[in-house]
Design a protein around this motif. Structure first.
Motif, short mmCIF file in Angstrom:
data_model
loop_
_atom_site.label_atom_id
_atom_site.label_comp_id
_atom_site.label_asym_id
_atom_site.label_seq_id
_atom_site.Cartn_x
_atom_site.Cartn_y
_atom_site.Cartn_z
N GLN A 152 0.82 -1.21 0.00
CA GLN A 152 0.00 0.00 0.00
C GLN A 152 0.86 1.27 0.00
O GLN A 152 1.88 1.33 0.68
CB GLN A 152 -0.89 0.01 1.25
N ILE A 157 2.23 0.53 -6.68
CA ILE A 157 2.07 -0.07 -8.01
C ILE A 157 3.43 -0.15 -8.71
O ILE A 157 3.79 -1.19 -9.28
CB ILE A 157 1.05 0.73 -8.85
N SER A 169 -1.20 -0.92 -13.64
CA SER A 169 -1.80 0.41 -13.79
C SER A 169 -3.13 0.33 -14.53
O SER A 169 -3.95 1.25 -14.46
CB SER A 169 -0.85 1.35 -14.53
N ARG A 173 -8.93 1.25 -10.16
CA ARG A 173 -8.91 1.41 -8.72
C ARG A 173 -10.33 1.57 -8.17
O ARG A 173 -10.67 1.03 -7.12
CB ARG A 173 -8.06 2.63 -8.36
N ARG A 192 -6.60 -4.61 -6.89
CA ARG A 192 -6.25 -3.22 -6.53
C ARG A 192 -7.16 -2.77 -5.39
O ARG A 192 -8.05 -1.94 -5.55
CB ARG A 192 -6.38 -2.31 -7.75
N THR A 193 -6.92 -3.36 -4.23
CA THR A 193 -7.72 -3.11 -3.03
C THR A 193 -6.79 -2.84 -1.86
O THR A 193 -5.58 -3.06 -1.94
CB THR A 193 -8.63 -4.31 -2.72
N ASP A 199 -3.41 4.06 -2.64
CA ASP A 199 -3.40 3.11 -3.75
C ASP A 199 -2.61 1.88 -3.32
O ASP A 199 -1.85 1.91 -2.35
CB ASP A 199 -2.75 3.77 -4.97
N CYS A 201 -2.10 -2.79 -3.89
CA CYS A 201 -2.64 -4.08 -4.29
C CYS A 201 -2.58 -5.05 -3.12
O CYS A 201 -1.75 -4.93 -2.22
CB CYS A 201 -1.84 -4.67 -5.45
#
Length: 362
Positions: A152, A157, A169, A173, A192-193, A199, A201
């Protein structure tokens, strides 16, 4: 610490990294490594990673899955396209929240739909029993065979991209985009959580690959983070913690989760009648955000007062590292829930002013 506590497959790596371990939901988990504020700031400014392997991980497949799942939640899961996910809640007959979960929709095999759901660690056994009651053998429990790592932050990313085949990418999101791809050359699941407001994964993979990924990220300088900053990050971002901010006696309307309730789009579901009644007749309590002046922190279960009377209760509270002020969630009567309303929080035997504010403090 009790020997009966469960440990994730990354436990020895946490010990080696100097983690301070605590009991959480029946698990022995890292609460911090370098320190809560340092870990919090790493996620807000760059990147951090969390071992969330203690969470329940269920695969759901078969015919008629979407109809069965739609009976259990107030949300219309039919909205989801393949590769999308949705945050929602499992409801009991009184519309109380059994758990808050994320459902993921995968590519079907002919008539067989494929879904998965991630549930909270402390409610995993309860959730599994409830889901099996309604889904039967269409549910498979992968909780113990899979590692789950959350990476995170603003550079999450970019940090992960060289380790993953898919272009991260391109995962949306907003709709919790997810994909089955290779991580370190091994088939894995990437979504993507996250639970931080940043932001990033969450990667689910087999135990050997998960351990290798954790070590690789350590080698890349990613800061390991514990439950302590996971709590301060999620609270700043306005995210609920199950068991504190909601439980089986609280409805999603009371928990200020109106956006997950799709009454007009759905037929019958468990708890629907109670939600309709609350919509028609109003609520007696509602979850709000609170900001306190000074260094006084409102903790779980502290009384909220107004005009000399106790009118509610604090459910979560902390000193926000990002904002430099004390923030909290609490339940109050709806007529006292408007932004700008001044209340008091009782801390020990004194009362301190608290202003009602939006729950997403960021």
């Amino acid at each position: 610490m009790s020997n009966s506590l469960k440990r994730t497959p990354l436990y020895d790596l946490h010990v080696a990294a100097g983690a301070r371990l605590v009991e959480f939901g029946g698990w022995e988990m890292p609460v911090q490594y370098k320190g809560i504020v340092a870990e919090h700031n790493a996620v807000r400014s760059q990147v951090g990673m969390f071992d969330v392997s203690h969470m329940g991980k269920f695969a759901i497949s078969g015919e008629g899955v979407i109809e069965a799942l739609n009976k259990l939640v107030p949300s219309n899961l039919g909205r989801l396209k393949v590769g999308q996910a949705f945050y929602t809640v499992l409801l009991n007959e009184q519309a109380g929240i059994i758990d808050d979960v994320i459902f993921y929709r995968h590519e079907p095999d002919g008539d067989r739909e494929n879904w998965s759901v991630i549930v909270n660690a402390s409610t995993c056994a309860k959730d599994k029993a409830w889901l099996q009651q309604h889904l039967g053998d269409r549910l498979v429990d992968n909780s113990e065979s899979q590692i789950l790592i959350a990476v995170q932050g603003k550079t999450a990313i970019a940090t992960l991209q060289d380790l993953v085949v898919s272009d991260l990418s391109k995962l949306p999101r907003l709709r919790f985009g997810h994909t089955n791809t290779e991580v370190l050359g091994v088939p894995s699941f990437v979504a993507r959580t996250g639970y931080t407001g940043e932001d990033g994964c969450e990667i689910m993979t087999d135990i050997d690959t998960g351990r290798a990924l954790w070590q690789k990220l350590l080698d890349l300088g990613v800061m390991p983070c514990g439950l302590g900053c996971r709590d301060t990050l999620r609270l700043e971002a306005g995210m609920h913690l199950y068991g504190q901010d909601m439980n089986e006696t609280i409805t999603p309307l009371e928990a200020d989760l109106n956006w997950i309730i799709h009454l007009k789009e759905k037929g019958d579901f468990i708890g629907r009648a109670v939600l309709e009644e609350q919509k028609a007749n109003g609520l007696t309590r509602k979850l709000v955000g609170l900001e306190l002046a000074g260094r006084n922190i409102a903790r779980h279960d502290y009384p909220i007062r107004y005009d000399g009377e106790t009118v509610g209760v604090v459910t979560s509270g902390t000193m926000s590292p990002t904002l430099g002020k004390a923030i909290a969630f609490g339940y109050v009567p709806p007529h006292l829930s408007k932004n700008g309303q001044i209340l008091q929080v009782q801390i020990r035997d004194k009362e301190f002013a608290a202003t009602v504010t939006k729950r997403n403090f960021l």
